[in-house]
Scaffold this motif. Structure first.
Motif, PDB file in Angstrom:
ATOM      1  N   GLY A 219       0.801  -1.207   0.000  1.00  0.00           N
ATOM      2  CA  GLY A 219       0.000   0.000   0.000  1.00  0.00           C
ATOM      3  C   GLY A 219       0.837   1.262   0.000  1.00  0.00           C
ATOM      4  N   PRO A 220       0.265   2.400  -0.384  1.00  0.00           N
ATOM      5  CA  PRO A 220      -1.121   2.510  -0.820  1.00  0.00           C
ATOM      6  C   PRO A 220      -1.274   2.109  -2.282  1.00  0.00           C
ATOM      7  CG  PRO A 220      -0.108   4.696  -0.762  1.00  0.00           C
ATOM      8  CD  PRO A 220       0.934   3.718  -0.315  1.00  0.00           C
ATOM      9  N   ALA A 221      -2.241   1.221  -2.541  1.00  0.00           N
ATOM     10  CA  ALA A 221      -2.487   0.771  -3.912  1.00  0.00           C
ATOM     11  C   ALA A 221      -3.844   0.090  -3.985  1.00  0.00           C
ATOM     12  CB  ALA A 221      -1.400  -0.206  -4.354  1.00  0.00           C
ATOM     13  N   LEU A 222      -4.452   0.184  -5.150  1.00  0.00           N
ATOM     14  CA  LEU A 222      -5.722  -0.488  -5.406  1.00  0.00           C
ATOM     15  C   LEU A 222      -5.456  -1.689  -6.303  1.00  0.00           C
ATOM     16  CD1 LEU A 222      -9.142   1.015  -6.156  1.00  0.00           C
ATOM     17  CD2 LEU A 222      -8.170  -0.487  -7.877  1.00  0.00           C
ATOM     18  N   ALA A 223      -5.980  -2.847  -5.898  1.00  0.00           N
ATOM     19  CA  ALA A 223      -5.843  -4.056  -6.712  1.00  0.00           C
ATOM     20  C   ALA A 223      -7.225  -4.447  -7.223  1.00  0.00           C
ATOM     21  CB  ALA A 223      -5.245  -5.186  -5.874  1.00  0.00           C
ATOM     22  N   ILE A 224      -7.365  -4.543  -8.537  1.00  0.00           N
ATOM     23  CA  ILE A 224      -8.622  -5.001  -9.128  1.00  0.00           C
ATOM     24  C   ILE A 224      -8.592  -6.526  -9.122  1.00  0.00           C
ATOM     25  CG2 ILE A 224     -10.092  -4.964 -11.186  1.00  0.00           C
ATOM     26  CD1 ILE A 224      -8.778  -2.304 -11.956  1.00  0.00           C
ATOM     27  N   LEU A 225      -9.667  -7.133  -8.593  1.00  0.00           N
ATOM     28  CA  LEU A 225      -9.717  -8.593  -8.429  1.00  0.00           C
ATOM     29  C   LEU A 225     -10.742  -9.176  -9.378  1.00  0.00           C
ATOM     30  CD1 LEU A 225      -9.719  -8.462  -4.517  1.00  0.00           C
ATOM     31  CD2 LEU A 225      -7.748  -8.893  -6.007  1.00  0.00           C
ATOM     32  N   GLU A 226     -10.283 -10.048 -10.266  1.00  0.00           N
ATOM     33  CA  GLU A 226     -11.181 -10.557 -11.311  1.00  0.00           C
ATOM     34  C   GLU A 226     -11.165 -12.074 -11.402  1.00  0.00           C
ATOM     35  OE1 GLU A 226     -10.300  -8.625 -15.055  1.00  0.00           O
ATOM     36  OE2 GLU A 226     -11.321  -6.784 -14.432  1.00  0.00           O
ATOM     37  N   GLY A 227     -12.259 -12.603 -11.996  1.00  0.00           N
ATOM     38  CA  GLY A 227     -12.289 -13.988 -12.444  1.00  0.00           C
ATOM     39  C   GLY A 227     -12.501 -15.044 -11.394  1.00  0.00           C
ATOM     40  N   GLY A 228     -13.570 -14.953 -10.625  1.00  0.00           N
ATOM     41  CA  GLY A 228     -13.843 -16.016  -9.667  1.00  0.00           C
ATOM     42  C   GLY A 228     -14.969 -15.645  -8.731  1.00  0.00           C
ATOM     43  N   ASP A 229     -15.318 -16.591  -7.850  1.00  0.00           N
ATOM     44  CA  ASP A 229     -16.403 -16.345  -6.910  1.00  0.00           C
ATOM     45  C   ASP A 229     -15.909 -16.320  -5.465  1.00  0.00           C
ATOM     46  OD1 ASP A 229     -15.817 -18.982  -6.603  1.00  0.00           O
ATOM     47  OD2 ASP A 229     -17.817 -19.729  -7.132  1.00  0.00           O
ATOM     48  N   GLU A 230     -14.594 -16.114  -5.307  1.00  0.00           N
ATOM     49  CA  GLU A 230     -14.014 -16.033  -3.969  1.00  0.00           C
ATOM     50  C   GLU A 230     -12.835 -15.073  -3.973  1.00  0.00           C
ATOM     51  OE1 GLU A 230     -12.413 -19.757  -2.518  1.00  0.00           O
ATOM     52  OE2 GLU A 230     -11.954 -18.894  -0.563  1.00  0.00           O
ATOM     53  N   VAL A 231     -12.705 -14.323  -2.877  1.00  0.00           N
ATOM     54  CA  VAL A 231     -11.521 -13.485  -2.698  1.00  0.00           C
ATOM     55  C   VAL A 231     -10.721 -14.092  -1.550  1.00  0.00           C
ATOM     56  CG1 VAL A 231     -10.689 -11.222  -1.926  1.00  0.00           C
ATOM     57  CG2 VAL A 231     -12.563 -11.357  -3.576  1.00  0.00           C
ATOM     58  N   ALA A 232      -9.422 -14.298  -1.754  1.00  0.00           N
ATOM     59  CA  ALA A 232      -8.550 -14.820  -0.700  1.00  0.00           C
ATOM     60  C   ALA A 232      -7.370 -13.870  -0.545  1.00  0.00           C
ATOM     61  CB  ALA A 232      -8.067 -16.222  -1.052  1.00  0.00           C
ATOM     62  N   ILE A 233      -7.107 -13.525   0.706  1.00  0.00           N
ATOM     63  CA  ILE A 233      -6.076 -12.527   1.002  1.00  0.00           C
ATOM     64  C   ILE A 233      -5.110 -13.097   2.038  1.00  0.00           C
ATOM     65  CG2 ILE A 233      -5.655 -10.162   1.821  1.00  0.00           C
ATOM     66  CD1 ILE A 233      -8.637  -9.576   1.232  1.00  0.00           C
ATOM     67  N   THR A 234      -3.814 -12.886   1.830  1.00  0.00           N
ATOM     68  CA  THR A 234      -2.813 -13.244   2.839  1.00  0.00           C
ATOM     69  C   THR A 234      -2.002 -11.998   3.163  1.00  0.00           C
ATOM     70  OG1 THR A 234      -2.654 -15.426   1.827  1.00  0.00           O
ATOM     71  CG2 THR A 234      -0.948 -14.846   3.425  1.00  0.00           C
ATOM     72  N   ALA A 235      -2.016 -11.606   4.417  1.00  0.00           N
ATOM     73  CA  ALA A 235      -1.284 -10.403   4.814  1.00  0.00           C
ATOM     74  C   ALA A 235       0.219 -10.651   4.787  1.00  0.00           C
ATOM     75  CB  ALA A 235      -1.711  -9.973   6.214  1.00  0.00           C
ATOM     76  N   GLY A 236       0.953  -9.612   4.524  1.00  0.00           N
ATOM     77  CA  GLY A 236       2.415  -9.676   4.517  1.00  0.00           C
ATOM     78  C   GLY A 236       2.983  -9.810   5.924  1.00  0.00           C
ATOM     79  N   GLU A 237       4.288  -9.803   6.027  1.00  0.00           N
ATOM     80  CA  GLU A 237       4.910 -10.089   7.334  1.00  0.00           C
ATOM     81  C   GLU A 237       4.783  -8.943   8.330  1.00  0.00           C
ATOM     82  OE1 GLU A 237       9.552  -9.128   6.058  1.00  0.00           O
ATOM     83  OE2 GLU A 237       8.876 -11.213   6.263  1.00  0.00           O
ATOM     84  N   ARG A 238       4.365  -7.760   7.860  1.00  0.00           N
ATOM     85  CA  ARG A 238       4.084  -6.660   8.789  1.00  0.00           C
ATOM     86  C   ARG A 238       2.576  -6.427   8.920  1.00  0.00           C
ATOM     87  NH1 ARG A 238       5.515  -1.927   7.038  1.00  0.00           N
ATOM     88  NH2 ARG A 238       5.679  -2.657   4.893  1.00  0.00           N
ATOM     89  N   GLY A 239       1.769  -7.364   8.412  1.00  0.00           N
ATOM     90  CA  GLY A 239       0.320  -7.213   8.454  1.00  0.00           C
ATOM     91  C   GLY A 239      -0.184  -6.354   7.308  1.00  0.00           C
ATOM     92  N   ALA A 240      -1.484  -6.156   7.260  1.00  0.00           N
ATOM     93  CA  ALA A 240      -2.079  -5.361   6.177  1.00  0.00           C
ATOM     94  C   ALA A 240      -3.395  -4.764   6.648  1.00  0.00           C
ATOM     95  CB  ALA A 240      -2.321  -6.232   4.946  1.00  0.00           C
ATOM     96  N   SER A 241      -3.632  -3.528   6.227  1.00  0.00           N
ATOM     97  CA  SER A 241      -4.952  -2.912   6.416  1.00  0.00           C
ATOM     98  C   SER A 241      -5.479  -2.581   5.042  1.00  0.00           C
ATOM     99  CB  SER A 241      -4.848  -1.639   7.250  1.00  0.00           C
ATOM    100  OG  SER A 241      -4.431  -1.951   8.558  1.00  0.00           O
ATOM    101  N   LEU A 242      -6.708  -2.997   4.766  1.00  0.00           N
ATOM    102  CA  LEU A 242      -7.259  -2.776   3.438  1.00  0.00           C
ATOM    103  C   LEU A 242      -8.774  -2.704   3.458  1.00  0.00           C
ATOM    104  CD1 LEU A 242      -7.594  -6.080   1.595  1.00  0.00           C
ATOM    105  CD2 LEU A 242      -5.974  -6.007   3.463  1.00  0.00           C
ATOM    106  N   LEU A 243      -9.312  -2.006   2.457  1.00  0.00           N
ATOM    107  CA  LEU A 243     -10.743  -2.032   2.199  1.00  0.00           C
ATOM    108  C   LEU A 243     -10.979  -3.094   1.140  1.00  0.00           C
ATOM    109  CD1 LEU A 243     -11.452   1.811   1.796  1.00  0.00           C
ATOM    110  CD2 LEU A 243     -11.465   0.448   3.903  1.00  0.00           C
ATOM    111  N   LEU A 244     -12.022  -3.899   1.334  1.00  0.00           N
ATOM    112  CA  LEU A 244     -12.425  -4.860   0.306  1.00  0.00           C
ATOM    113  C   LEU A 244     -13.842  -4.482  -0.105  1.00  0.00           C
ATOM    114  CD1 LEU A 244     -11.894  -7.412  -1.371  1.00  0.00           C
ATOM    115  CD2 LEU A 244     -12.801  -8.746   0.547  1.00  0.00           C
ATOM    116  N   VAL A 245     -14.000  -4.113  -1.360  1.00  0.00           N
ATOM    117  CA  VAL A 245     -15.268  -3.561  -1.830  1.00  0.00           C
ATOM    118  C   VAL A 245     -15.710  -4.300  -3.078  1.00  0.00           C
ATOM    119  CG1 VAL A 245     -16.416  -1.457  -2.659  1.00  0.00           C
ATOM    120  CG2 VAL A 245     -14.634  -1.279  -0.906  1.00  0.00           C
TER     121      VAL A 245
END
Ligand code: FE2
Length: 282
Positions: A219-245
């Protein structure tokens, strides 16, 4: 392929923008790189340790044809509008405003303990609701469910449903899901999302991986997520804060001019005429 886990089709870095009477912000949707992401028309991330970056605020301005969603992490926004509403959006609070046929309002950011940070998202309205009556959903932080995980992660459900828990913002045309995730280092999070919906993640702190990708989005960055019926997220080694919309795309023509987003050029011209003639707010 509708089944499976979504992958990052694009990463959009914020563009620095000076908006309102001189507010510095980071914009990812409504930029040269990404005009819109149907049904989402704009995403701003504002916040600074320097009040000069935002105190000038957003003096009286109109909106028509859209919804504006303000979500604060720190500080506050004082607002008042042409319908006689006034209030404060504080840290953790959400204001989901359906501008519909027209509203004039003022949005003035203020620090609390020296801090101010938040987001504004614009969600499009379908043609049949563009001239609807303006409506507010103001939600205090205390009404937003937060799911605490054993690993210390916290997921706030602002709109949509997560594990049977419904967010307080409802009856929105785009059927949106709006989650704020604070994931512990290395934490995994997965949720179903309708295959037909547009989805993005805005990483505002730390870094995360999406789907089976090995590459992190920092971050800060927006990632467009395409092609499926599930979103899976793995936080990095310092953690992550994000909006999922996510939300249902409208697939309608878009005519935009500043704070007005309609379907045709003629409707934009009508909005400008209404503003000139004093018939914008009824
Ligand atoms: Fe506004």
């Amino acid at each position: 392929m509708a089944n499976g886990v979504r992958t990052v089709s694009r990463v959009v870095r914020p563009t620095p923008v000076l908006e309102g009477a001189g507010v510095r912000l980071k914009r990812t949707i409504a930029t040269r790189e990404l005009d819109y992401l149907d049904p989402f028309l704009l995403l701003d991330h504002f916040g600074s340790d320097n009040p000069d970056d935002y105190l000038a605020g957003f003096p009286m301005h109109p909106h028509r044809g859209i919804e504006t969603v303000t979500y604060m992490l720190a500080g506050a926004v004082q607002h008042r509008d042409s319908l006689g509403n006034a209030g404060i959006i504080g840290a953790g609070d959400v204001q989901w405003m359906t501008a519909g046929r027209g509203i004039m309002h003022e949005e003035m950011p203020e620090p609390r303990d020296g801090r101010m940070e938040g987001f504004q998202l614009w969600v499009n309205l379908p043609a049949k609701l563009k001239m609807t009556q303006p409506r507010y959903q103001e939600v205090l932080e205390s009404r937003i469910p937060g799911l605490r995980r054993e690993d210390g992660s916290l997921i706030k459900v602002i709109a949509g449903t997560l594990e049977g828990i419904e967010g307080p913002v409802t009856e929105i045309a785009a059927e949106p899901t709006y989650l704020d995730l604070t994931l512990a280092a290395g934490a995994r999070f997965a949720t179903p999302v309708p295959a037909s919906h547009t989805a993005f993640a805005y990483v505002y702190r730390g870094a995360a991986r999406f789907g089976n990708a090995s590459e992190e989005v920092a971050g800060p960055a927006l990632a467009i997520l395409e092609g499926g019926d599930e979103v899976a997220i793995t936080a990095g080694e310092r953690g992550a804060s994000l909006l999922l919309v996510s939300g249902a795309p409208l697939g309608e023509p878009i005519a935009r001019y500043g704070p007005f987003v309609m379907n045709t050029r003629a409707e934009i011209e009508q909005a400008l005429r209404d503003l000139r003639n004093g018939t914008f707010v009824r």
